[in-house]
Design an enzyme around this catalytic site. Structure first.
Site, PDB file in Angstrom:
ATOM      1  N   ASP A 262       0.849  -1.325  -0.105  1.00 50.35           N
ATOM      2  CA  ASP A 262      -0.003   0.088   0.076  1.00 50.35           C
ATOM      3  C   ASP A 262       0.962   1.259   0.146  1.00 50.35           C
ATOM      4  OD1 ASP A 262      -2.187   1.853   0.018  1.00 50.35           O
ATOM      5  OD2 ASP A 262      -3.322   0.809   1.648  1.00 50.35           O
TER       6      ASP A 262
HETATM    7  C1  BGC Z   1      -5.158   3.067   0.041  1.00 46.20           C
HETATM    8  C2  BGC Z   1      -5.046   2.359  -1.203  1.00 46.20           C
HETATM    9  C3  BGC Z   1      -5.145   3.093  -2.710  1.00 46.20           C
HETATM   10  C4  BGC Z   1      -3.543   3.856  -2.477  1.00 46.20           C
HETATM   11  C5  BGC Z   1      -3.378   4.554  -4.097  1.00 46.20           C
HETATM   12  C6  BGC Z   1      -3.950   3.998  -0.206  1.00 46.20           C
HETATM   13  O1  BGC Z   1      -3.896   5.000   0.670  1.00 46.20           O
HETATM   14  O2  BGC Z   1      -5.047   2.509   1.062  1.00 46.20           O
HETATM   15  O3  BGC Z   1      -6.264   1.643  -1.173  1.00 46.20           O
HETATM   16  O4  BGC Z   1      -4.914   2.079  -3.638  1.00 46.20           O
HETATM   17  O5  BGC Z   1      -3.776   4.694  -1.452  1.00 46.20           O
HETATM   18  O6  BGC Z   1      -4.127   5.539  -3.784  1.00 46.20           O
END
Ligand code: BGC
Length: 716
Positions: A262
């Site tokens: 993530d």
């Molecule tokens: C989220 C993800 C997301 C990523 C990119 C993170 O803060 O938890 O679900 O895909 O950001 O935007």
């Protein structure tokens, strides 16, 4: 079928299977050779370039060898608008307007894997049109805690329902040669302190509740990538969790794809490299100093990480690319087409849940209604964007008011009053809402409601209030909505409450004083049309709740066990396997609305239940479902299994099969559902395996988890 036909059919089937198996291995052998060949030509530095982000939504390629960058984008509500390469600000493109697809809990409320597939195909096609190789979707963490800010993105509290939908969403996306990135692995069930919380979960709960959908998405859906979650599980960050990533995902489940962190979820170089992470992603540079950039290169040079391990990571990325960006016949894709709008409409129309219709006010009789008061900020609000999480720059979004006007506008006078003020006193904290009713707006709404034949009150939450990065503080309706409900209900006896939200709320008072309640979601581009069609009866509602609405927050497992908010950043999942209805049913706690609940404009009977043992720990369940009302409609038949005298703790009952069945008025159909060993088994930590104990099991079929219409039993 005559004998000759029978034999030729069997022969064709065998040849088909042989050809299929052979074709698959040929493809993979050829690809394998190509991949190994490329890796041989790469320098260590080039390999490392592929293992970390080089911009917000891409990781490195190797130009000299024709390896493209790996591009990705959010999900899950649709393909996110283009942001700048190194900044979250909009790139101000004019070609990135997309289809806003219904949110995760809406898809789950359809209880229809075909809808999850449809969702995936649209997302895949739109990803191709935007040249995105990996869609950061679907997200299907278990809804453990009703306040979780991302409940709207997730599917359900039940691992079986989750798994069936996740598999089809992945297959849909990947049918377009786009990689699904299933997220967030694992046990990311709260947003509060998501970057630091340590979820303490026993292995049985992990295996039975939190992992099944991930396992199914990998093994049945063949997901090409997976996103490690921010939190820790049992003491280890998810991006460096040997047990989750290496032991379970890669070894046990045979995952061949890529583990992507993530954004900003990596904490160490060597631990992540060794414990299963493949690509580090994040939100800001300098990219060269990230854990999986120069520090990883240095660690390999210092002998702390082997080049063989680096090769394995590169191999995984190339494997993904051969099925996506470098695949033969890669589809061009298309974006925000009429067909995609239609798909969004069908998902939305199957997701709306009729919670109460005591006066049979619905469906509305168009001809006898001359005036409609549409009240509430949510009637004119759009939900594609808002809050901290990913949204979609929707090509269009039909609001509730627009939908109602388009369906009723010719025959009735449709007027609007805002009713409440969806504002936040503290601009920096969208968890604290304005709870004070706005007297002037209420007076205006009441005056309008009094003049009209029907009042449609559109309340609930919005994308600012339910958001990534924060949990709600309680279950209460925000923005002083209850006072508005009470006033309008008193003013007009034909008041219909429509809620738009993605998670459970406290509807105790509404359930007590209102006769007609409809639940919609953040229901996508066509939300307003689908809602209006439910109100007219053009659509007979068939959505069922994918999670329990507790009567009180304190009844819910995380609160009853006092494990939320967590203590010292340790969230101890003391309820173990008793998540969702498993908890309420086993502990005999009456919920406000139970898992699987949802009404229809017609009625169904379940008859002639017959349960036959069809093999070792296998059964076939047959019964006749009849539509006994006057309207065509769809019923979600739900099958729950309960062990009569378990030797170990088991939930009161567990969902093990379901099917959405469409029947014309008066029509009946024989339904067959199959149960295999998994339907009876629990995970034994002692034996490290799934066990289906001998003994008697009840087989319960019904219309919700608490509306069981017939039961039988079977001895294993
Ligand atoms: C989220 C993800 C997301 C990523 C990119 C993170 O803060 O938890 O679900 O895909 O950001 O935007």
């Amino acid at each position: 079928m005559n004998m000759i036909n029978k034999y030729s059919f069997a022969l064709a089937l065998c040849m088909g299977i042989l050809f299929y198996t052979k074709a698959q291995s040929q493809v993979s052998l050829a690809t394998e050779a190509k991949i190994n060949n490329i890796i041989k030509k790469m320098t260590l530095a080039e390999k490392i370039e592929m293992l970390h982000g080089n911009a917000l939504f891409s990781s490195g390629g190797v130009k000299r060898l024709g390896i493209p960058e790996l591009t990705c984008d959010d999900g899950p509500l649709g393909v996110r608008e283009e942001v700048l390469r190194f900044d979250w600000k909009s790139a101000n493109w004019t070609t990135d307007s997309a289809t806003f697809l219904p949110n995760g809990s809406a898809i789950a409320a359809t209880w229809n894997p075909a809808m999850a597939h449809k969702y995936g195909v649209v997302l895949g096609e739109e990803a191709n049109a935007r040249k995105k190789i990996v869609m950061l979707s679907p997200a299907f963490n278990i809804c453990r805690m009703p306040l979780c800010g991302r409940t709207y993105e997730y599917y359900s509290e039940d691992p079986f329902l989750n798994a069936q939908l996740a598999v089809q969403a992945v297959k849909g996306i990947q049918s377009q040669h786009v990689a699904a990135c299933i997220k967030h692995y694992a046990v990311n069930n709260q947003e509060l302190n998501r970057n630091s919380v340590n979820a303490i979960v026993d292995e049985r709960a992990l295996r039975e509740i939190y992992l099944p959908a991930f396992k199914a998405a990998v093994q049945q859906g063949n997901a090409y990538s997976i996103m490690s979650a921010y939190n820790k599980v049992n003491g280890y960050w998810c991006a460096e969790n040997d047990f989750l990533l290496n032991k379970i995902l890669k070894k046990e489940w045979g995952f061949k794809g890529v583990v992507i962190s993530d954004w900003g979820g990596v904490h160490h170089t060597v631990a992540s490299a060794k414990n299963g992470l493949d690509i580090e992603m994040g939100s800001s540079g300098p990219y060269d100093s990230w854990y999986f950039a120069k520090p990883l290169l240095d660690s390999v040079k210092a002998g702390l990480v082997s080049e063989k391990l680096i090769n394995d990571k590169v191999h995984r990325i190339l494997w993904l690319m051969y099925q996506t960006s470098m695949s033969a016949n890669h589809p061009k894709g298309s974006i925000a087409t009429a067909a995609h709008g239609k798909a969004a409409y069908s998902i939305a129309s199957e997701s709306i849940v009729l919670l109460k219709n005591d006066k049979n006010l619905l469906p509305l009789k168009i001809n006898s209604i001359k005036s409609i008061a549409v009240i509430g900020d949510n009637a004119t609000r759009t939900f594609a964007l808002g809050g901290f999480g990913a949204g979609v720059k929707a090509k269009y979004e039909v609001t509730a008011l627009a939908g109602i006007r388009s369906r009723f506008g010719k025959s009735a006078d449709v007027k609007f009053a805002q009713g409440y003020n969806a504002s936040f006193p503290d601009q920096k904290n969208s968890q604290i809402t304005n709870t004070k009713p706005d007297a002037a707006l209420i007076d205006e709404a009441v005056a309008l409601a009094k003049k009209c034949d029907v009042a449609v009150l559109c309340i609930g939450s919005n994308r600012e209030y339910e958001t990534e990065g924060a949990d709600r503080l309680d279950l209460s309706l925000p923005f002083g909505e209850q006072a508005l409900v009470n006033a309008v209900t008193a003013a007009n006896p034909n008041t219909i409450i429509v809620l738009m939200a993605g998670a459970p709320y406290d509807l105790n008072e509404i359930k007590r004083i209102n006769h007609t309640i409809v639940w919609s979601w953040f229901n996508g581009t066509e939300a307003g049309n689908a809602l209006a069609d439910v109100l007219t009866g053009a659509i007979n509602p068939s959505g069922k709740l994918p999670f329990t609405f507790p009567a009180s927050l304190h009844d819910s497992p995380a609160f009853a066990t006092n494990t939320y908010p967590e203590e010292n950043l340790m969230a101890n999942y003391k309820e173990g396997i008793l998540v969702g209805y498993r908890w309420y049913d086993t502990k005999k706690i009456e919920p406000l609305y139970c898992f699987g609940y949802g009404l229809s404009y017609t009625t169904f009977t379940y008859e002639k239940l017959n349960v036959q043992k069809t093999g070792d720990k296998q059964a076939t369940v047959k019964f006749t479902l009849k539509n006994t009302g006057n309207a065509a409609g769809a019923e979600v038949v739900q099958l729950y299994v309960k062990q009569q005298k378990p030797l170990v703790e088991r939930p009161d009952k567990e969902l093990k099969a379901f099917q959405k069945v469409y029947l014309k008025a008066g029509e009946s159909k024989e339904i067959t559902l199959k149960l295999n060993k998994e339907a009876f088994a629990y995970y034994s930590e002692k034996q490290n395996s799934w066990i289906a104990d001998a003994g008697k099991y009840d087989v319960l079929i019904g219309s919700s988890s608490r509306d069981i219409r017939a039961s039988s039993n079977i001895s294993l």
